[in-house]
Design a protein around this motif. Structure first.
Motif, PDB file in Angstrom:
ATOM      1  N   ALA A 102       0.830  -1.210   0.000  1.00 26.13           N
ATOM      2  CA  ALA A 102       0.000   0.000   0.000  1.00 26.13           C
ATOM      3  C   ALA A 102       0.862   1.257   0.000  1.00 26.13           C
ATOM      4  O   ALA A 102       0.565   2.223  -0.714  1.00 26.13           O
ATOM      5  N   ILE A 103       1.944   1.251   0.758  1.00 22.62           N
ATOM      6  CA  ILE A 103       2.847   2.400   0.790  1.00 22.62           C
ATOM      7  C   ILE A 103       3.522   2.566  -0.577  1.00 22.62           C
ATOM      8  O   ILE A 103       3.666   3.684  -1.073  1.00 22.62           O
TER       9      ILE A 103
ATOM     10  N   ASN B  97       2.278   1.671  -3.452  1.00 18.70           N
ATOM     11  CA  ASN B  97       1.260   2.198  -4.363  1.00 18.70           C
ATOM     12  C   ASN B  97       1.057   3.693  -4.179  1.00 18.70           C
ATOM     13  O   ASN B  97       0.828   4.411  -5.149  1.00 18.70           O
ATOM     14  N   GLU B  98       1.132   4.179  -2.947  1.00 24.23           N
ATOM     15  CA  GLU B  98       0.993   5.615  -2.682  1.00 24.23           C
ATOM     16  C   GLU B  98       2.098   6.417  -3.363  1.00 24.23           C
ATOM     17  O   GLU B  98       1.898   7.570  -3.723  1.00 24.23           O
ATOM     18  N   HIS B  99       3.244   5.794  -3.530  1.00 21.90           N
ATOM     19  CA  HIS B  99       4.372   6.458  -4.182  1.00 21.90           C
ATOM     20  C   HIS B  99       4.446   6.140  -5.677  1.00 21.90           C
ATOM     21  O   HIS B  99       5.416   6.521  -6.338  1.00 21.90           O
TER      22      HIS B  99
ATOM     23  N   ASP C  35       8.148   3.988   3.762  1.00 16.46           N
ATOM     24  CA  ASP C  35       7.834   5.284   3.174  1.00 16.46           C
ATOM     25  C   ASP C  35       9.098   6.004   2.725  1.00 16.46           C
ATOM     26  O   ASP C  35       9.164   6.526   1.609  1.00 16.46           O
TER      27      ASP C  35
END
Length: 77
Positions: A4-5, A7-9, A66
């Motif tokens: 998920a992290i 994908n956020e990036h 992150d």
């Protein structure tokens, strides 16, 4: 969480890659986790110490992921 992290990036990673990253991030925290585990046997405080340690380690792995993906996406740009 690591997927998920990523994908956020804007990075697409597989479960295998996420597992490898998790092992890398977690390896730096093993000593701390082990010492907290030993202290966690103290009656009355053991569960609180174990829960706090688990939360701290999870947060640390999240922030490490992150930072990793932030560096990766900035290098690719």
């Amino acid at each position: 969480m690591i997927i998920a992290i990523a994908n956020e990036h804007g990075a697409a990673i597989s479960k295998a890659t996420a597992a490898d990253l998790l092992l890398t991030f977690s390896a730096t925290l093993v000593g701390r986790g082990f010492s907290q585990w030993l202290v966690g046997w103290v009656l009355g405080w053991g569960n609180a110490i174990n829960a706090t340690t688990a939360a701290a380690l999870t947060e640390a792995v999240g922030w490490a992921a992150d930072a990793y993906f932030c560096d990766e996406t900035q290098a690719a740009a």
